[in-house]
Scaffold this active site. Sequence first.
Site, PDB file in Angstrom:
ATOM      1  N   HIS A  80      14.579  -9.329  14.620  1.00  0.00           N
ATOM      2  CA  HIS A  80      14.454 -10.760  14.317  1.00  0.00           C
ATOM      3  C   HIS A  80      15.333 -11.528  15.305  1.00  0.00           C
ATOM      4  O   HIS A  80      16.558 -11.429  15.245  1.00  0.00           O
ATOM      5  CB  HIS A  80      14.884 -11.043  12.877  1.00  0.00           C
ATOM      6  CG  HIS A  80      14.003 -10.380  11.847  1.00  0.00           C
ATOM      7  ND1 HIS A  80      12.819 -10.945  11.404  1.00  0.00           N
ATOM      8  CD2 HIS A  80      14.115  -9.201  11.200  1.00  0.00           C
ATOM      9  CE1 HIS A  80      12.250 -10.134  10.519  1.00  0.00           C
ATOM     10  NE2 HIS A  80      13.016  -9.055  10.379  1.00  0.00           N
ATOM     11  N   ASN A 112       8.624 -14.207  11.768  1.00  0.00           N
ATOM     12  CA  ASN A 112       9.066 -15.159  10.738  1.00  0.00           C
ATOM     13  C   ASN A 112      10.083 -16.156  11.265  1.00  0.00           C
ATOM     14  O   ASN A 112      11.185 -16.306  10.741  1.00  0.00           O
ATOM     15  CB  ASN A 112       9.600 -14.424   9.500  1.00  0.00           C
ATOM     16  CG  ASN A 112      10.812 -13.565   9.797  1.00  0.00           C
ATOM     17  OD1 ASN A 112      11.081 -13.224  10.944  1.00  0.00           O
ATOM     18  ND2 ASN A 112      11.562 -13.225   8.755  1.00  0.00           N
ATOM     19  N   ASP A 172       6.193  -9.566   8.362  1.00  0.00           N
ATOM     20  CA  ASP A 172       7.468  -9.026   7.897  1.00  0.00           C
ATOM     21  C   ASP A 172       8.379 -10.083   7.291  1.00  0.00           C
ATOM     22  O   ASP A 172       8.525 -11.175   7.816  1.00  0.00           O
ATOM     23  CB  ASP A 172       8.220  -8.322   9.022  1.00  0.00           C
ATOM     24  CG  ASP A 172       9.493  -7.722   8.494  1.00  0.00           C
ATOM     25  OD1 ASP A 172       9.412  -6.832   7.637  1.00  0.00           O
ATOM     26  OD2 ASP A 172      10.578  -8.183   8.884  1.00  0.00           O
ATOM     27  N   ASP A 325      15.388  -3.470  12.382  1.00  0.00           N
ATOM     28  CA  ASP A 325      15.313  -4.610  11.459  1.00  0.00           C
ATOM     29  C   ASP A 325      16.557  -5.497  11.615  1.00  0.00           C
ATOM     30  O   ASP A 325      17.099  -5.992  10.623  1.00  0.00           O
ATOM     31  CB  ASP A 325      15.143  -4.164   9.997  1.00  0.00           C
ATOM     32  CG  ASP A 325      14.709  -5.318   9.090  1.00  0.00           C
ATOM     33  OD1 ASP A 325      14.422  -6.422   9.607  1.00  0.00           O
ATOM     34  OD2 ASP A 325      14.660  -5.119   7.859  1.00  0.00           O
ATOM     35  N   HIS A 329      22.208 -13.360  10.306  1.00  0.00           N
ATOM     36  CA  HIS A 329      22.355 -14.528   9.444  1.00  0.00           C
ATOM     37  C   HIS A 329      23.721 -15.166   9.700  1.00  0.00           C
ATOM     38  O   HIS A 329      24.704 -14.444   9.874  1.00  0.00           O
ATOM     39  CB  HIS A 329      22.295 -14.124   7.958  1.00  0.00           C
ATOM     40  CG  HIS A 329      20.945 -13.692   7.502  1.00  0.00           C
ATOM     41  ND1 HIS A 329      19.881 -14.564   7.390  1.00  0.00           N
ATOM     42  CD2 HIS A 329      20.466 -12.478   7.136  1.00  0.00           C
ATOM     43  CE1 HIS A 329      18.810 -13.897   6.967  1.00  0.00           C
ATOM     44  NE2 HIS A 329      19.134 -12.627   6.810  1.00  0.00           N
TER      45      HIS A 329
HETATM   46 ZN   LIG Z   1      10.750  -6.409   6.355  1.00  0.00          ZN
END
Ligand SMILES: [Zn+2]
Length: 460
Positions: A80, A112, A172, A325, A329
């Site tokens: 991400h 996302n 995802d 993954d 944050h």
């Molecule tokens: Zn996921």
Amino acid sequence: MSATSSGRGSSAPPARGGWLIRGARPLGGPPADILIEGAAITGIAASGRAGRELPAGAGVTVLDASGLIALPGLVDLHTHLREPGREDAETVASGTAAAALGGYTAVHAMANTEPVADTAGVVEQVWRLGRQAGHCDVCPVGAVTAGLQGSQLAELGAMADSAARVRVFSDDGQCVSDATLMRRALEYVKAFDGVIAQHAQEPRLTEGAQVNEGEMSARLGLPGWPAVAEEAIIARDCLLAAHVGSALHVCHVSTAGSVEIIRWAKSKGWRVTAEVTPHHLLLTDELAASYDPVYKVNPPLRTAADVAALRAGLADGTIDCVATDHAPHPAESKETEWSEAASGMTGLETALRAVHEAMVSTGLLDWPSVADRMSVRPAAFGRLSDIGAGKQDMRHGRSIAPGSPANLVLYDAEPIRPVEPAAHASRSHNSPFAGMKLPGQVFATFLRGAPTVLDGRLTS
Ligand SMILES: [Zn+2]
């Protein structure tokens, strides 16, 4: 370049001509000299007295890599990068810097973002930002459904045809829970050899879920996330992939039962692949007892029995690859009450070390298998093994041999040091390994013949 802190160094400033990497151990084997010219590996020879050393020609920088393990550049199927929209958490530049420091030469950026990567315009934007940053190749993942809303298919064909050449599609963060939509997505991507990567989470079974359902959820009084919510979706999707004859990839497998289902699907010859994260290989739900949200992740940390099954599955190849993954944050999203905190952990800068600890130190994987699970297979599933050979060589996961693109990581397996997230290049510091002693250190990463990391530091 002057002598470096680790005692290793190169004989001269980085030159355009090439690199002679002396004494590295390809896939952990006997020492060899690796010659890089331009963007490609052009020579390899056993080093040492008994061997035939490659000569350092004019304009070639010699790098003393004695004892370092050389692996093909790592490929992450699940990162991400947060840009566009959440640049407070990560940017393409900071996330790919973190990737290079972790030994990665290519990452797949999940969809996302804000806006969601569900159109050719957004995936091309992410792809261009990756090229500008230059730390590693960025392969945008396209959303399966418009806006990740799970109600209608996104523009899969337009994303596939775009400059970003999207081949992996995923909602995802959300599960494509509608079976009809999942079937149509699998059918659609067959036309261009695409793959649907599923975040397997039955939504109704996980409403409000906070931690693994079982002893810990009962003890902590937090709503449980049951293994069956993952396993039911994986079983359904394996059947759908078989019915359609299309390719399914299962994201972040976290339970023993999921490993069994995937083993069964593979035994049928179905086109099912799967990944596991470093944190699910190394950590258990016992950590939730601290109520420290750094351990909150989706799917949640599971039991020691699940961890053992995931390790065995990765060792025997049922689980094909490790994917981080990496989910950065900002502090305010993590330093709050457990139930309010965001789910996710950073992982790019620690993945190889965590796999070393969980799989190599335990004798479950050797270094050639690490290369297979962290470079060769993810490159193949991301459709990166064969594209663009030639001038703009975008191939990854190739063997360390003449003719391969010079995408390499040089890894020092010796040091054992605590993880220090504050020293990471990621804009976020939510590493579950903070303070944990892990082995190893990435010494250098080469992307198409140019070092992105040297002596453990970014080169630009
Ligand atoms: Zn996921």
